[in-house]
Design an enzyme around this catalytic site. Sequence first.
Site, mmCIF file in Angstrom:
data_model
loop_
_atom_site.group_PDB
_atom_site.id
_atom_site.type_symbol
_atom_site.label_atom_id
_atom_site.label_comp_id
_atom_site.label_asym_id
_atom_site.label_seq_id
_atom_site.Cartn_x
_atom_site.Cartn_y
_atom_site.Cartn_z
ATOM 1 N N THR A 28 9.720 14.875 27.032
ATOM 2 C CA THR A 28 8.937 13.647 26.826
ATOM 3 C C THR A 28 7.464 14.016 26.775
ATOM 4 O OG1 THR A 28 8.421 13.200 29.158
ATOM 5 C CG2 THR A 28 10.516 12.345 28.303
ATOM 6 N N ASP A 29 6.633 13.107 26.355
ATOM 7 C CA ASP A 29 5.202 13.294 26.524
ATOM 8 C C ASP A 29 4.859 12.933 27.983
ATOM 9 O OD1 ASP A 29 2.552 13.849 26.093
ATOM 10 O OD2 ASP A 29 2.359 12.624 24.294
ATOM 11 N N TRP A 30 3.612 13.129 28.320
ATOM 12 C CA TRP A 30 3.070 12.970 29.671
ATOM 13 C C TRP A 30 3.440 11.604 30.279
ATOM 14 C CZ3 TRP A 30 0.303 16.465 32.584
ATOM 15 C CH2 TRP A 30 -0.431 15.975 33.656
#
Length: 703
Positions: A254-256
């Site tokens: 996932t992104d942050w």
Amino acid sequence: MSAKVESLLAQMTLEEKAAQMVQIPYAQTGREASLRWAKMGVGSFLHVWGDEAREVQQAALSSRLGIPVLFGIDAVRGHALNDHATIFPTQLACACSWDREIVKEMGRVTAREVATDGLHWTFSPLLCLSRDPRWGRVNETFGEDQYLTGELASAMIQGYQGDDLSAPESIAACAKHFIAYGEATGARDAYDSSVSYRKVKDTFLPPFQKAVDAGCATFMTAYGSIDGTPLTADGHMLRDILRDEMGFDGFVVTDWSNVTSLVERQHAAKDSQEASLLAAQAGNDMMMNSPEFYDCVIRLVREGKLDEKVLDEAVRHILTVKERMGLFEQPEKMGKPGCIGCEAHQQAALRAARRSVTLLKNEGVLPLKNVKKIAVIGRGGDDIRMQYGDWTYFTHPEPRPRDPVRPYSTIREAMEKLAGEKGAKCVYACGCGPIPCAQDDLDGAVEAARGADAIVLVVGDEISQVGEWKDRADLTLSGKQIELFRRLRALGIPLVTVLQSSKPLVLGPIPEETDALLVAFNGGAHGGQAVAEVLLGEIEPSGRLPISFPRHSGQVPVYYNQLPGWHGGKYCDLPQGPRFAFGEGLGYTEFAYSGLRFDADTLKGSVRVQNTGSRPGLETVQVYFRDCVSSVLTPVKNLIAFQQVELAPGEEKEVQFQLKRSDFSLVNRKEQRIVEPGEFVLMAGHDSRDESLLQVRFWLKED
Ligand code: BGC
């Protein structure tokens, strides 16, 4: 299926599987907690290197199963978060080269330096399309076009990963952000993209498909949502499309804080437990900086709300990449000791910077000749932070004042050196920058420029106007930069304007009134030298725009491959079309095109190109097509091929290109990619404007 991976998986407890799916940011977590995570068998860390990374790895190796940690970093333009590494131009600047080899070399150099710091994985390349330049992350993209983006992205992936991911100098790439992130409504970063899945498949998937085909080891889920469905929770996208249709076999990170954001920002889950369930079920394999996922996912399985097989599948994906990377035999990448920032790597960054400089106007003033005094004006002309732009040690992991580390040269320094060698003197004055500040001194700049034989004015943007969270509503050159231009113009001295910026900006009177206009974007450590060499005629400018320049912020989007529309698709208060179009770029010579041919049976084409000027030049032959009648609207033209050819003065060459039937495909209303036989137009020439292109019509028959 690998025996090693299956045997490990069979031995793993539920807790160990959950830990593998977690990625921890070292800086925010701190040393003690990071070491605890490592001992629990966490899958990955980001933004830690050197001795700290080694200590974390030792802790992981001493855990029950000793599965090595994967270290990731945003080495998106060289290993630029390390202040001693080689700093390349931004992806956007490199895209001006339209050169697969330049971009591949950038990937290779980056991989070598990242691996030498003991790391395994870069969150790059970025494959979003910059179709709305108000977006803050345009500098991280390869521009607006899906074909160019796909070609350069696969070259970059080959550079990062090499032929063998387990080689000491190879690192894993990450195609991000999946998907349609650049198309967020209003260009507001990480916002909803109101697009259909048909459009996603038609326009945004092709570069990502090329990344899959290039063997890209990982993909990153975008922050945003498509038509209200957060990508983090979009199983149709991550499973049916990415895995089943596109054939991706790596792992998805996932992104942050994407899982946390499902609760806190997107309000798509009532609590962390529900968010973790959505993210795992949708097909995210590893969660970046959402540590609550660990406890939640264990509880979900224990309570019978989530099948442990979902974890098995994710962990299998992660371990398979670790195995492909050879981490079970050699947990630390070796790279090439001594290579970080070495001379050979600096030369590669210089080559990329040279090829990225794009000349958009030249009323006979360039290259500068017979000049005794040159005035370089503008804060960006002597500020390395502005020259670098985003994603270097000045901006990440956190923005903080740092001393710049050599080697680099600003435009001022490079001009002083190079012009000095030719017996010319350079004077410098700041005048002003994009953000007003107390030291602004327009009068001083005008005085410094008085009596010069040529003025080089550097305008653009600066770090506070670039990056995540920093979309701009108004793209006009900010501060007093236009006033500074006007006052310098009034001196009547030959005036060259250099745009050093993160993206296309609206340049007011400059394009019409300046004598020459050069686009440098953010050229990295040697961007200053590259600009100076072009200005003084040491090298030929060869960049071509990978993105269109609007005339006005209210005119966006102005990308070239628009759909045909009623009523002209234009505004009544502005001329039609962008200020500078996709593909535009001049050299110090000229090229003439003739004899475009295309055989619809073999799909082979050719066109003749001649250098009609008096200097050598590198031409980028651009090939576009249009589908004359289609069941869904198709763009007025789309890039389908490009090739570069070097020509001596007077020289002529025939450039050949081989296309595939699928190059003429579209995505129909049923979301199927098909070719609709019928009449097409093929175009070839210097840039995307109609007046620059030769055309032939042809018919594609039933297959
Ligand atoms: C960005 C990603 C980046 C990640 C890790 C996020 O904010 O969107 O592109 O890779 O941070 O730094």
